[in-house]
Design a protein around this motif. Structure first.
Motif, PDB file in Angstrom:
ATOM      1  N   PRO A 110       0.807  -1.226   0.000  1.00  0.00           N
ATOM      2  CA  PRO A 110       0.000   0.000   0.000  1.00  0.00           C
ATOM      3  C   PRO A 110       0.838   1.274   0.000  1.00  0.00           C
ATOM      4  O   PRO A 110       0.460   2.261  -0.634  1.00  0.00           O
ATOM      5  N   PHE A 111       1.981   1.243   0.689  1.00  0.00           N
ATOM      6  CA  PHE A 111       2.838   2.437   0.684  1.00  0.00           C
ATOM      7  C   PHE A 111       3.418   2.686  -0.704  1.00  0.00           C
ATOM      8  O   PHE A 111       3.503   3.839  -1.153  1.00  0.00           O
ATOM      9  N   VAL A 112       3.827   1.626  -1.388  1.00  0.00           N
ATOM     10  CA  VAL A 112       4.334   1.790  -2.759  1.00  0.00           C
ATOM     11  C   VAL A 112       3.246   2.349  -3.662  1.00  0.00           C
ATOM     12  O   VAL A 112       3.490   3.248  -4.485  1.00  0.00           O
ATOM     13  N   ALA A 113       2.011   1.845  -3.515  1.00  0.00           N
ATOM     14  CA  ALA A 113       0.901   2.369  -4.315  1.00  0.00           C
ATOM     15  C   ALA A 113       0.644   3.835  -3.998  1.00  0.00           C
ATOM     16  O   ALA A 113       0.405   4.652  -4.901  1.00  0.00           O
ATOM     17  N   THR A 114       0.705   4.203  -2.707  1.00  0.00           N
ATOM     18  CA  THR A 114       0.532   5.609  -2.326  1.00  0.00           C
ATOM     19  C   THR A 114       1.642   6.472  -2.904  1.00  0.00           C
ATOM     20  O   THR A 114       1.394   7.599  -3.368  1.00  0.00           O
ATOM     21  N   LEU A 115       2.860   5.962  -2.893  1.00  0.00           N
ATOM     22  CA  LEU A 115       3.988   6.708  -3.457  1.00  0.00           C
ATOM     23  C   LEU A 115       3.800   6.946  -4.949  1.00  0.00           C
ATOM     24  O   LEU A 115       4.080   8.035  -5.466  1.00  0.00           O
ATOM     25  N   VAL A 116       3.316   5.940  -5.660  1.00  0.00           N
ATOM     26  CA  VAL A 116       3.089   6.088  -7.107  1.00  0.00           C
ATOM     27  C   VAL A 116       1.977   7.106  -7.367  1.00  0.00           C
ATOM     28  O   VAL A 116       2.099   7.995  -8.229  1.00  0.00           O
ATOM     29  N   ILE A 117       0.881   7.013  -6.620  1.00  0.00           N
ATOM     30  CA  ILE A 117      -0.242   7.933  -6.822  1.00  0.00           C
ATOM     31  C   ILE A 117       0.166   9.370  -6.519  1.00  0.00           C
ATOM     32  O   ILE A 117      -0.367  10.317  -7.125  1.00  0.00           O
ATOM     33  N   SER A 118       1.108   9.553  -5.592  1.00  0.00           N
ATOM     34  CA  SER A 118       1.506  10.915  -5.213  1.00  0.00           C
ATOM     35  C   SER A 118       2.161  11.679  -6.357  1.00  0.00           C
ATOM     36  O   SER A 118       2.276  12.908  -6.290  1.00  0.00           O
ATOM     37  N   PHE A 119       2.577  10.993  -7.397  1.00  0.00           N
ATOM     38  CA  PHE A 119       3.193  11.665  -8.549  1.00  0.00           C
ATOM     39  C   PHE A 119       2.183  11.948  -9.664  1.00  0.00           C
ATOM     40  O   PHE A 119       2.576  12.368 -10.752  1.00  0.00           O
ATOM     41  N   PHE A 120       0.893  11.749  -9.393  1.00  0.00           N
ATOM     42  CA  PHE A 120      -0.137  11.965 -10.406  1.00  0.00           C
ATOM     43  C   PHE A 120      -1.113  13.034  -9.948  1.00  0.00           C
ATOM     44  O   PHE A 120      -1.366  13.191  -8.747  1.00  0.00           O
ATOM     45  N   ASP A 121      -1.634  13.786 -10.901  1.00  0.00           N
ATOM     46  CA  ASP A 121      -2.777  14.659 -10.653  1.00  0.00           C
ATOM     47  C   ASP A 121      -4.015  13.791 -10.848  1.00  0.00           C
ATOM     48  O   ASP A 121      -4.459  13.556 -11.963  1.00  0.00           O
ATOM     49  N   TRP A 122      -4.574  13.327  -9.728  1.00  0.00           N
ATOM     50  CA  TRP A 122      -5.585  12.281  -9.791  1.00  0.00           C
ATOM     51  C   TRP A 122      -6.755  12.683  -8.895  1.00  0.00           C
ATOM     52  O   TRP A 122      -6.680  12.620  -7.673  1.00  0.00           O
ATOM     53  N   ASN A 123      -7.840  13.087  -9.504  1.00  0.00           N
ATOM     54  CA  ASN A 123      -9.068  13.379  -8.789  1.00  0.00           C
ATOM     55  C   ASN A 123     -10.030  12.225  -9.018  1.00  0.00           C
ATOM     56  O   ASN A 123     -10.316  11.861 -10.165  1.00  0.00           O
ATOM     57  N   SER A 124     -10.535  11.647  -7.916  1.00  0.00           N
ATOM     58  CA  SER A 124     -11.386  10.464  -8.047  1.00  0.00           C
ATOM     59  C   SER A 124     -12.710  10.760  -8.734  1.00  0.00           C
ATOM     60  O   SER A 124     -13.363   9.844  -9.239  1.00  0.00           O
ATOM     61  N   LEU A 125     -13.117  12.041  -8.782  1.00  0.00           N
ATOM     62  CA  LEU A 125     -14.345  12.383  -9.499  1.00  0.00           C
ATOM     63  C   LEU A 125     -14.135  12.371 -11.005  1.00  0.00           C
ATOM     64  O   LEU A 125     -15.098  12.249 -11.769  1.00  0.00           O
ATOM     65  N   TYR A 126     -12.886  12.528 -11.437  1.00  0.00           N
ATOM     66  CA  TYR A 126     -12.554  12.524 -12.872  1.00  0.00           C
ATOM     67  C   TYR A 126     -11.406  11.538 -13.100  1.00  0.00           C
ATOM     68  O   TYR A 126     -10.268  11.936 -13.389  1.00  0.00           O
ATOM     69  N   PRO A 127     -11.628  10.251 -12.950  1.00  0.00           N
ATOM     70  CA  PRO A 127     -10.533   9.275 -13.026  1.00  0.00           C
ATOM     71  C   PRO A 127      -9.856   9.218 -14.381  1.00  0.00           C
ATOM     72  O   PRO A 127      -8.672   8.881 -14.467  1.00  0.00           O
ATOM     73  N   ASP A 128     -10.567   9.546 -15.459  1.00  0.00           N
ATOM     74  CA  ASP A 128      -9.956   9.470 -16.785  1.00  0.00           C
ATOM     75  C   ASP A 128      -9.035  10.642 -17.071  1.00  0.00           C
ATOM     76  O   ASP A 128      -8.268  10.606 -18.050  1.00  0.00           O
ATOM     77  N   ALA A 129      -9.089  11.685 -16.260  1.00  0.00           N
ATOM     78  CA  ALA A 129      -8.274  12.873 -16.507  1.00  0.00           C
ATOM     79  C   ALA A 129      -6.958  12.855 -15.737  1.00  0.00           C
ATOM     80  O   ALA A 129      -6.244  13.857 -15.713  1.00  0.00           O
ATOM     81  N   ARG A 130      -6.614  11.761 -15.119  1.00  0.00           N
ATOM     82  CA  ARG A 130      -5.373  11.723 -14.343  1.00  0.00           C
ATOM     83  C   ARG A 130      -4.166  11.746 -15.273  1.00  0.00           C
ATOM     84  O   ARG A 130      -4.200  11.190 -16.376  1.00  0.00           O
ATOM     85  N   HIS A 131      -3.095  12.362 -14.801  1.00  0.00           N
ATOM     86  CA  HIS A 131      -1.860  12.426 -15.593  1.00  0.00           C
ATOM     87  C   HIS A 131      -0.682  12.623 -14.656  1.00  0.00           C
ATOM     88  O   HIS A 131      -0.829  13.101 -13.521  1.00  0.00           O
ATOM     89  N   PHE A 132       0.480  12.268 -15.138  1.00  0.00           N
ATOM     90  CA  PHE A 132       1.710  12.333 -14.343  1.00  0.00           C
ATOM     91  C   PHE A 132       2.147  13.793 -14.195  1.00  0.00           C
ATOM     92  O   PHE A 132       2.235  14.538 -15.172  1.00  0.00           O
TER      93      PHE A 132
END
Length: 313
Positions: free
Chosen positions: A48-70
């Motif tokens: 889970p920490f590795v997954a959190t670390l990866v997500i922290s490098f993305f602009d990721w809003n759960s309301l717009y999952p298709d708009a995420r980007h690095f």
């Protein structure tokens, strides 16, 4: 009679060599029972920490999952430069320092009292430990409704009895209200650590100091405090690890309002209210890094305490 031929005697040259397992094989055989626990710990904590670390490098809003980007380290820059997030970091530091220092002082006083022999000491010790055993959310609710409530709280009830004012404790002193509840809960923890340190003192040295005419204050300053230094450090470090990550008191008593939002509560707001997964993950990673730094110092203090005990034995 026929002569019997004697059985050949085994010599070191003719004896069949016995194969012994190598040192590496014996080491793996010793560690094998621990492998399931190690795998479970890695799956539950590290993945889970590795997954959190990866997500922290993305602009990721759960309301717009298709708009995420690095975005690289942009989330970390926002955590460190956003005024609200910086204020939450400062609140976390202030809350941690105040609670740890107050808990250490009160814990030291209580440990010194419990180090003396008196009737009912076991009952008193149990009662003093009880706040640490209360569920954190239940403790926060106790302080919010039973003590702080301006209409039926215990504090205002006592002030009304003596003719004093009736303040709204949470509205007038919000951060102090959170700190007081945490101090009440963590003082028993500090008391236990310091009491263990007091009971490991060299009593012959203390008696020798008394024979030489040293007062109780001189014994406390020159013998007790130097002996308790490691235990004070251990209590401060362990308390800091837990209080830095505290969420229950802030969420229950003030809901993060009135300038009491610490970094864990800000992570909660970013993730569950703003749905900013990347930003919340970046803030969470910073909390974990800070906790690891503090835990490293705590482990060094613990190892030094064990070395001292072994050398005394």
């Amino acid at each position: 009679m026929t002569a019997t031929t004697p059985a050949p005697v085994a010599t070191p040259e003719t004896r069949t060599p016995v194969r012994r397992p190598s040192a590496r094989l014996r080491a793996w055989a010793t560690r094998a029972p621990l492998l399931p626990a190690l795998i479970f710990m890695i799956v539950v904590t590290q993945l889970p920490f590795v997954a959190t670390l990866v997500i922290s490098f993305f602009d990721w809003n759960s309301l717009y999952p298709d708009a995420r980007h690095f975005t690289g380290v942009d989330n970390y820059q926002e955590v460190l430069t956003d005024p609200d997030l910086r204020h939450s970091v400062w609140t976390t530091v202030l809350l941690t320092v105040a609670v740890v220092l107050a808990s250490l002082v009160l814990g030291l006083v209580l440990a010194l009292l419990l180090d003396r022999r008196f009737r009912g000491r076991g009952i008193v010790r149990t009662l003093l430990i009880a706040p640490f055993l209360v569920v954190p959310v239940a403790a926060a609710l106790l302080w919010k409704h039973v003590l702080y409530n301006p209409e039926y709280g215990l504090f205002n009830g006592l002030l009304h009895y003596v003719g004093g004012p009736q303040p709204d404790w949470i509205s007038t002193t919000p951060l102090l209200a959170v700190e007081a509840s945490l101090v009440w809960q963590w003082t028993p923890f500090m008391m236990l650590i310091l009491l263990a340190g007091l009971q490991s003192r060299d009593h012959e040295q203390i008696e020798a100091a008394r024979v030489d005419g040293a007062s109780d204050w001189q014994i406390f300053v020159h013998l007790t405090l130097p002996h308790l230094r490691r235990y004070l450090e251990l209590g401060a470090l362990l308390g800091s690890i837990y209080i830095v990550q505290n969420f229950d008191a802030v969420f229950t008593i003030t809901s993060g309002g009135l300038g009491t939002a610490n970094l864990p509560y800000t992570v909660y707001q970013s993730f569950y209210q703003a749905h900013e997964n990347g930003l919340a993950s970046a803030a969470g990673v910073l909390v974990v890094i800070g906790s690891i730094v503090i835990a490293t110092f705590a482990l060094r203090v613990v190892s030094s305490l064990f070395r001292e005990e072994v050398s005394r034995a």
